[in-house]
Design an enzyme around this catalytic site. Sequence first.
Site, short mmCIF file in Angstrom:
data_model
loop_
_atom_site.label_atom_id
_atom_site.label_comp_id
_atom_site.label_asym_id
_atom_site.label_seq_id
_atom_site.Cartn_x
_atom_site.Cartn_y
_atom_site.Cartn_z
N ALA A 12 -1.72 -0.17 0.03
CA ALA A 12 -1.56 0.18 -1.37
C ALA A 12 -1.76 1.68 -1.50
O ALA A 12 -2.45 2.30 -0.68
CB ALA A 12 -2.59 -0.56 -2.20
N GLY A 47 -2.38 -3.45 1.86
CA GLY A 47 -1.31 -4.06 1.06
C GLY A 47 -0.01 -4.21 1.85
O GLY A 47 0.80 -5.10 1.57
N GLU A 61 -0.39 -7.30 3.67
CA GLU A 61 -0.27 -8.41 2.71
C GLU A 61 1.18 -8.67 2.35
O GLU A 61 1.60 -9.82 2.22
CB GLU A 61 -1.10 -8.09 1.45
CG GLU A 61 -2.59 -8.19 1.75
CD GLU A 61 -3.48 -7.75 0.60
OE1 GLU A 61 -3.28 -6.62 0.11
OE2 GLU A 61 -4.37 -8.50 0.22
N GLU A 120 -9.36 -1.99 4.40
CA GLU A 120 -9.99 -1.86 3.07
C GLU A 120 -11.49 -1.69 3.16
O GLU A 120 -12.11 -0.99 2.37
CB GLU A 120 -9.68 -3.09 2.21
CG GLU A 120 -8.29 -3.12 1.61
CD GLU A 120 -7.25 -3.76 2.52
OE1 GLU A 120 -7.48 -3.84 3.74
OE2 GLU A 120 -6.20 -4.16 1.99
N1 CO8 Z 1 -2.00 5.60 0.14
C1 CO8 Z 1 -1.61 6.83 -0.19
N2 CO8 Z 1 -1.17 7.73 0.72
C2 CO8 Z 1 -1.14 7.35 2.01
C3 CO8 Z 1 -1.55 6.08 2.42
C4 CO8 Z 1 -1.99 5.16 1.42
N3 CO8 Z 1 -2.36 3.92 1.70
N4 CO8 Z 1 -1.41 6.00 3.76
C5 CO8 Z 1 -0.93 7.17 4.17
N5 CO8 Z 1 -0.76 8.01 3.12
C6 CO8 Z 1 -0.26 9.38 3.14
C7 CO8 Z 1 -1.29 10.38 3.66
O1 CO8 Z 1 -2.18 10.74 2.65
C8 CO8 Z 1 -0.41 11.49 4.13
O2 CO8 Z 1 0.00 12.23 3.01
P1 CO8 Z 1 -0.02 13.88 3.07
O3 CO8 Z 1 0.97 14.21 4.15
O4 CO8 Z 1 0.40 14.28 1.70
O5 CO8 Z 1 -1.42 14.26 3.45
C9 CO8 Z 1 0.83 10.78 4.66
O6 CO8 Z 1 0.81 9.47 4.08
C10 CO8 Z 1 0.84 10.63 6.16
O7 CO8 Z 1 -0.37 10.02 6.55
P2 CO8 Z 1 -1.38 10.67 7.65
O8 CO8 Z 1 -1.21 12.13 7.72
O9 CO8 Z 1 -2.75 10.14 7.36
O10 CO8 Z 1 -0.75 10.00 8.97
P3 CO8 Z 1 -1.55 9.62 10.31
O11 CO8 Z 1 -0.52 9.21 11.28
O12 CO8 Z 1 -2.50 10.69 10.69
O13 CO8 Z 1 -2.43 8.35 9.90
C11 CO8 Z 1 -2.84 6.18 8.94
C12 CO8 Z 1 -1.79 7.14 9.54
C13 CO8 Z 1 -3.86 5.78 9.98
C14 CO8 Z 1 -2.06 4.95 8.46
C15 CO8 Z 1 -3.54 6.88 7.75
O14 CO8 Z 1 -2.56 7.45 6.90
C16 CO8 Z 1 -4.38 5.95 6.92
O15 CO8 Z 1 -5.48 5.61 7.32
N6 CO8 Z 1 -3.85 5.53 5.74
C17 CO8 Z 1 -4.58 4.65 4.85
C18 CO8 Z 1 -4.59 3.23 5.36
C19 CO8 Z 1 -5.37 2.36 4.43
O16 CO8 Z 1 -6.57 2.51 4.25
N7 CO8 Z 1 -4.69 1.35 3.85
C20 CO8 Z 1 -5.32 0.41 2.94
C21 CO8 Z 1 -5.22 0.92 1.54
S1 CO8 Z 1 -6.14 -0.08 0.42
C22 CO8 Z 1 -5.14 -1.42 0.18
O17 CO8 Z 1 -4.09 -1.55 0.72
C23 CO8 Z 1 -5.69 -2.42 -0.78
C24 CO8 Z 1 -4.71 -3.54 -1.04
C25 CO8 Z 1 -5.04 -4.16 -2.36
C26 CO8 Z 1 -3.90 -4.90 -2.97
C27 CO8 Z 1 -2.50 -4.27 -2.94
C28 CO8 Z 1 -2.05 -3.77 -4.26
C29 CO8 Z 1 -0.72 -3.00 -4.17
#
Ligand code: CO8
Length: 259
Positions: free
Chosen positions: A67, A110, A113, A133
């Site tokens: 998400a 998400g 999911e 999460e």
């Molecule tokens: N939300 C917003 N932005 C994101 C997300 C995200 N989930 N994931 C990645 N991005 C963005 C980064 O902020 C980055 O943006 P910018 O270039 O502007 O800084 C860009 O995508 C590229 O990401 P990274 O530079 O971090 O890329 P890496 O290869 O270094 O890392 C990862 C990849 C490991 C996937 C890392 O981006 C990460 O940890 N992302 C978050 C993963 C996460 O925690 N997901 C769970 C989110 S919570 C959730 O899903 C709750 C679900 C609830 C119900 C669903 C309702 C819709």
Amino acid sequence: MTNSYEYIEASINGNLGQITLNRPKVLNAINRPMVSEILSAMEGFEENEQVRVIVLSGNGRAFAAGADIDEMANDNAIDFELRNQFKDWDRLAMIKKPIIGAVQGFALGGGFELALCCDLLIAADDAEFGFPEVNLGVMPGAGGTQRLTKLVGKTKAMEWLFTGKRISAQEAIQFGIINRMTAKEVLLEETLKFAEGIANQAPLSIRLIKESVLKAVDAPLDEGMHFERKNFYLLFSTEDQKEGMKAFQEKRRPNFRGK
Ligand code: CO8
């Protein structure tokens, strides 16, 4: 046919309805309008007789990294309640046509999911699934704790949800989370081929099989058996049942029309 959306691409190619998540700069992070667009495209495919199978994939290096954290960061419980946050997700689960997910790179939170809302999953060898999460001080909210547990059982679900550990494509095969693994370069091609095979089957059989298998996930056996039986009877009122059995007797390929 191609529809224009802001966060996804949707098109119909032959018998397949294709949806591609399209926010590659943020690894297809799922914001609320994206979920609405996915639902709108799927409901459009549902009503379109030409479409027999729906294929869901992601643009860029991820399926979806979860998400959209930026969208969620300042939300509070009452916002979710008043917005009925998951109403579109609930409707996604009501799509009757088969949905095949093609997963490359991350399918996290998400994104995982959403993958678990698919009926079949094909993943690239670089795919990584997981529920991070717990690292954000929250938990899955769009079915993760329920669908993963029903799929793999309590033991692994609890471990993966407690640790946020990522699951490789290889492990995902081993635990029955995905159907097949392919090289990344041919993921979409292989998925479309697989989808076409299913699109050539009798559509009403596929529809009622999907409904019956999903019933098995929740219902007690006797209720599921009863449900299956009624669906089995129902298929004998279709033209495709006559065609399928006649084609067998005449030693030719059936031509199923979904009627
Ligand atoms: N939300 C917003 N932005 C994101 C997300 C995200 N989930 N994931 C990645 N991005 C963005 C980064 O902020 C980055 O943006 P910018 O270039 O502007 O800084 C860009 O995508 C590229 O990401 P990274 O530079 O971090 O890329 P890496 O290869 O270094 O890392 C990862 C990849 C490991 C996937 C890392 O981006 C990460 O940890 N992302 C978050 C993963 C996460 O925690 N997901 C769970 C989110 S919570 C959730 O899903 C709750 C679900 C609830 C119900 C669903 C309702 C819709």
